[in-house]
Design an enzyme around this catalytic site. Sequence first.
Site, short mmCIF file in Angstrom:
data_model
loop_
_atom_site.label_atom_id
_atom_site.label_comp_id
_atom_site.label_asym_id
_atom_site.label_seq_id
_atom_site.Cartn_x
_atom_site.Cartn_y
_atom_site.Cartn_z
CE LYS A 146 2.83 -32.84 24.56
NZ LYS A 146 1.66 -33.28 23.79
NE ARG B 152 5.74 -38.82 23.37
CZ ARG B 152 5.73 -37.65 22.73
NH1 ARG B 152 6.53 -36.68 23.09
NH2 ARG B 152 4.91 -37.47 21.72
NE ARG C 194 0.92 -31.00 15.20
CZ ARG C 194 1.16 -31.66 16.32
NH1 ARG C 194 1.32 -31.05 17.46
NH2 ARG C 194 1.19 -32.98 16.29
NE ARG D 40 -1.20 -28.82 5.98
CZ ARG D 40 -2.24 -28.35 6.68
NH1 ARG D 40 -2.69 -28.99 7.75
NH2 ARG D 40 -2.85 -27.24 6.29
NE ARG E 113 1.99 -38.48 17.10
CZ ARG E 113 1.65 -37.37 16.43
NH1 ARG E 113 1.21 -37.45 15.18
NH2 ARG E 113 1.77 -36.20 16.97
P1 ADP Z 1 1.13 -30.72 21.11
O1 ADP Z 1 2.44 -29.98 21.18
O2 ADP Z 1 0.57 -31.00 22.48
O3 ADP Z 1 1.18 -31.94 20.25
P2 ADP Z 1 0.25 -28.37 19.59
O4 ADP Z 1 0.59 -27.24 20.51
O5 ADP Z 1 1.13 -28.58 18.42
O6 ADP Z 1 0.08 -29.74 20.44
O7 ADP Z 1 -1.25 -28.14 19.12
C1 ADP Z 1 -1.84 -28.99 18.13
C2 ADP Z 1 -2.67 -28.14 17.16
O8 ADP Z 1 -3.82 -27.62 17.84
C3 ADP Z 1 -1.92 -26.94 16.61
O9 ADP Z 1 -2.29 -26.79 15.24
C4 ADP Z 1 -2.42 -25.76 17.44
O10 ADP Z 1 -2.46 -24.56 16.66
C5 ADP Z 1 -3.81 -26.19 17.85
N1 ADP Z 1 -4.14 -25.82 19.23
C6 ADP Z 1 -3.31 -25.77 20.30
N2 ADP Z 1 -3.98 -25.41 21.42
C7 ADP Z 1 -5.28 -25.27 21.04
C8 ADP Z 1 -6.49 -24.90 21.74
N3 ADP Z 1 -6.49 -24.65 23.05
N4 ADP Z 1 -7.63 -24.85 21.01
C9 ADP Z 1 -7.64 -25.12 19.69
N5 ADP Z 1 -6.57 -25.46 18.98
C10 ADP Z 1 -5.39 -25.53 19.64
P1 AMP Z 2 5.97 -34.90 19.52
O1 AMP Z 2 6.59 -33.83 18.67
O2 AMP Z 2 6.17 -34.67 20.99
O3 AMP Z 2 4.52 -35.15 19.15
O4 AMP Z 2 6.77 -36.24 19.18
C1 AMP Z 2 6.78 -36.80 17.89
C2 AMP Z 2 7.35 -38.21 17.94
O5 AMP Z 2 8.72 -38.17 18.38
C3 AMP Z 2 6.67 -39.17 18.92
O6 AMP Z 2 5.52 -39.78 18.36
C4 AMP Z 2 7.80 -40.18 19.20
O7 AMP Z 2 7.96 -41.09 18.12
C5 AMP Z 2 9.03 -39.29 19.23
N1 AMP Z 2 9.29 -38.76 20.59
C6 AMP Z 2 9.21 -37.44 20.99
N2 AMP Z 2 9.50 -37.34 22.28
C7 AMP Z 2 9.75 -38.59 22.74
C8 AMP Z 2 10.10 -39.14 24.01
N3 AMP Z 2 10.21 -38.36 25.09
N4 AMP Z 2 10.30 -40.48 24.08
C9 AMP Z 2 10.20 -41.26 23.01
N5 AMP Z 2 9.86 -40.82 21.79
C10 AMP Z 2 9.63 -39.49 21.64
#
Ligand code: ADP
Ligand code: AMP
Length: 223
Positions: free
Chosen positions: A13, A88, A127, A160, A172
């Site tokens: 995302k 969420r 990540r 990280r 999660r």
């Molecule tokens: P989210 O915001 O949904 O938690 P991220 O965009 O942070 O996910 O992506 C999680 C990790 O996976 C990051 O390190 C990113 O670089 C990698 N990533 C994102 N999209 C892809 C993909 N389509 N294929 C492989 N790795 C990806």
């Molecule tokens: P994310 O960066 O989206 O992976 O969110 C990291 C953490 O922040 C989650 O595991 C939750 O603890 C908190 N968080 C982020 N967005 C929300 C939301 N919309 N509602 C509740 N908790 C959230």
Amino acid sequence: MNLILLGPPGAGKGTQARRLMEAHGIPQLSTGDMLRAAVAAGTELGKMAKEVMDRGDLVSDEIIVGMIAERIGEPDCANGFILDGFPRSEAQAAALDAMLAESGLALDHVIEMKAVAAALVERIAGRYTCADCGAGYHDRFQTPRVEGVCDDCGGATFERRADDSEATVRSRLAVYHDQTSPLLPYYRAKGVLREIDGMAGIDDVTAQLDAVLAGENQAGRND
Ligand code: ADP
Ligand code: AMP
């Protein structure tokens, strides 16, 4: 254009929201990023949120909804926004509907980034982000062009997330399954849900998103 990117942690995302933001000039509203900024600033909200985030649970709906309501009212959201990590829970989705209705706004697309749980653990474990500009990277899937140097800003410090440990990832994912995935039928019934394959390569996922925005992907439509 008002979009929601919906999908489990690690679905991509944030990666895609950043690209959409650059391509369409509308802001990425990531509740996770907002909470991490509060944690880094050491505010009362940040202290409370950190404990919840480290467990992998959800921060209270009331706090999150208040944060988003304030953010959506800012001038840079006038032409639309990309919601990343919000809503969420069903309560957050209902609050968003009320908020949008009050402002005469509507959702254009809710895009489900479908991903397989087993792959998400590896995505999240690898990540990291640029500490200066927030650009996202991955140990295997998205490395900087020059090792140790951010592609976007030239920064050399990376970080990280504290909650990207394997144990927290599992909780999660369970929270996503229990509390967030019920939003899929909710948005499908409204006719705004589109589905894309989040397991494809990063550029391919961007192309799928472009197709949705161009009106070419009608999967999940109900109207
Ligand atoms: P989210 O915001 O949904 O938690 P991220 O965009 O942070 O996910 O992506 C999680 C990790 O996976 C990051 O390190 C990113 O670089 C990698 N990533 C994102 N999209 C892809 C993909 N389509 N294929 C492989 N790795 C990806
Ligand atoms: P994310 O960066 O989206 O992976 O969110 C990291 C953490 O922040 C989650 O595991 C939750 O603890 C908190 N968080 C982020 N967005 C929300 C939301 N919309 N509602 C509740 N908790 C959230």
